[in-house]
Design a protein around this motif. Structure first.
Motif, mmCIF file in Angstrom:
data_model
loop_
_atom_site.group_PDB
_atom_site.id
_atom_site.type_symbol
_atom_site.label_atom_id
_atom_site.label_comp_id
_atom_site.label_asym_id
_atom_site.label_seq_id
_atom_site.Cartn_x
_atom_site.Cartn_y
_atom_site.Cartn_z
ATOM 1 N N ASN A 190 35.805 45.220 42.588
ATOM 2 C CA ASN A 190 37.350 43.789 43.872
ATOM 3 C C ASN A 190 37.187 44.290 44.820
ATOM 4 N N GLN A 195 38.401 40.716 46.513
ATOM 5 C CA GLN A 195 40.014 40.765 46.464
ATOM 6 C C GLN A 195 40.653 41.683 47.106
ATOM 7 N N ARG A 220 43.669 45.396 39.535
ATOM 8 C CA ARG A 220 42.855 44.523 38.686
ATOM 9 C C ARG A 220 42.008 44.918 38.028
ATOM 10 N N TYR A 279 38.654 46.743 36.420
ATOM 11 C CA TYR A 279 36.985 47.150 37.118
ATOM 12 C C TYR A 279 36.719 47.178 36.508
ATOM 13 N N ARG A 338 35.800 33.170 47.041
ATOM 14 C CA ARG A 338 35.179 34.373 46.306
ATOM 15 C C ARG A 338 33.833 34.240 47.054
#
Ligand code: NDP
Ligand code: OXD
Length: 309
Positions: free
Chosen positions: A110, A113, A126, A128, A266
């Motif tokens: 991530n 992000q 988050r 992973y 993204r």
């Protein structure tokens, strides 16, 4: 016989200097300096200006400074019937593997992000991913694709490949042709494009292929911008069919500043730097081909203009 170097990206002097450092007597000229056009037998080019291959009556070989030759083949003003060669280089392959590993691990952990969270001062752990969660599919299992595949496989990734012809590589299933495409795509959760850009592969990364990947798949395009149907990417990201994309190459380079990819959270963008020919490493093979040309011997790394690679 002599060599002319044609490129406009600010690296012309560095390349010429490297040729002369390594081979002081080599008759090598930059295209933008006075040079004996009748003597030129080899033109080494990278995104050369249109028409710049005309006016060399004794040209016997056109060589790409890099691995790809699509920009040479699309130049209709180039003299016809002249052999075209390209670079195959260990450093180029290692650099490509390092770039792809960086992109793959950035996705698993991530990193994109978190880079965005940092700018918003947002502390947000988050879930992973892990190596074991993924099947990495490599489209284009040639010099670079197979090298990248080996590197990923050595780290424990399940790796599959796709090429035109059948191939075998220990521990890696390589699908081939149209008949192998569906199963290859259906199994893939991280897709790496390392195809050459040809009439057959242009636009191959489109809705109907990308929809066949595992839901939430990640796309890494390090081949050519022309492989991706650019208009079709954002809808696939927005529906979640793709979880993200790392793009190094684009239809138009530099990517225009108003292109929607820049602002998409993204999409990760790099400026065509996945692996860059290193003059120190590449000059000897270019000179080897020049020597072969002088002796009338078969050239190394010649491509088939009909196939486009
Ligand atoms: P190769 O020619 O060695 O490999 C090409 C592979 O693609 C082969 O496996 C070939 O199959 C396969 N292929 C070609 N056409 C098809 C098709 N229609 N269907 C299925 N498979 C196909 O090329 P390289 O690995 O040296 O380089 C690949 C590309 O990477 C270059 O053309 C260039 O565009 C890009 N590149 C990008 C860089 C960057 O910095 N972003 C740097 C260097 C290269 P088969 O083996 O059966 O012939
Ligand atoms: C290449 C490239 O083709 O750098 O070598 O894209």
């Amino acid at each position: 016989m002599a060599i002319v170097l044609i490129r406009q990206d600010g690296k012309l002097d560095l390349w010429k200097k490297t040729f002369l450092d390594q081979y002081p007597d080599l008759p090598v000229y930059s295209f933008n300096e006075p040079h004996p056009r009748e003597s030129i037998s080899m033109a080494i080019v990278w995104k050369h200006p249109k028409g710049s291959l005309e006016g060399y009556p004794n040209l016997k070989c056109i060589t790409s400074f890099g691995a790809g030759v699509d920009f040479i083949l699309k130049d209709e003003s180039r003299p016809a019937g002249i052999p075209i060669t390209r670079v195959i280089d260990d450093a180029l392959a290692d650099d490509m593997a390092e770039y792809v590993l960086t992109a793959v691990f950035g996705h698993l952990k991530n990193m994109d992000q978190y880079a965005q969270d940092q700018f918003a001062a947002q502390w947000k752990p988050r879930p992973y991913g892990r190596i074991a969660d993924h099947t990495v599919g490599i489209m284009g299992f040639g010099t670079l694709g197979s090298h990248v595949g080996r590197a990923l496989s050595q780290l424990g990734f399940r790796v599959i490949g796709w090429s035109r012809h059948p191939k075998s590589q220990p521990g890696i299933v390589v699908y081939h042709g149209k008949s192998g495409e569906k199963e290859f795509l259906n199994r893939t959760s991280i897709l790496i494009c390392l195809l050459p850009l040809t009439a057959e592969t242009k636009g191959i990364l489109n809705t109907s292929t990308l929809i066949q990947l595992r839901p939430g798949a990640y796309l890494i395009n390090v081949a050519r911008g022309g492989h991706l149907a650019e208009d079709e990417l954002i809808p696939l990201l927005d529906t979640g069919q793709l979880s993200g994309a790392c793009l190094d190459v684009f239809n138009q380079e530099p990517l225009p500043s108003d292109h929607p990819f820049w602002a998409h959270p993204r999409i990760k963008i790099t400026p065509h730097v996945a692996s860059v020919s290193d003059p120190q490493s590449v000059v000897p093979q270019l000179v080897e081909n020049y020597r072969r040309l002088e002796k009338g011997q078969a050239l190394l790394n010649q491509i088939d203009p009909e196939l486009g690679y």
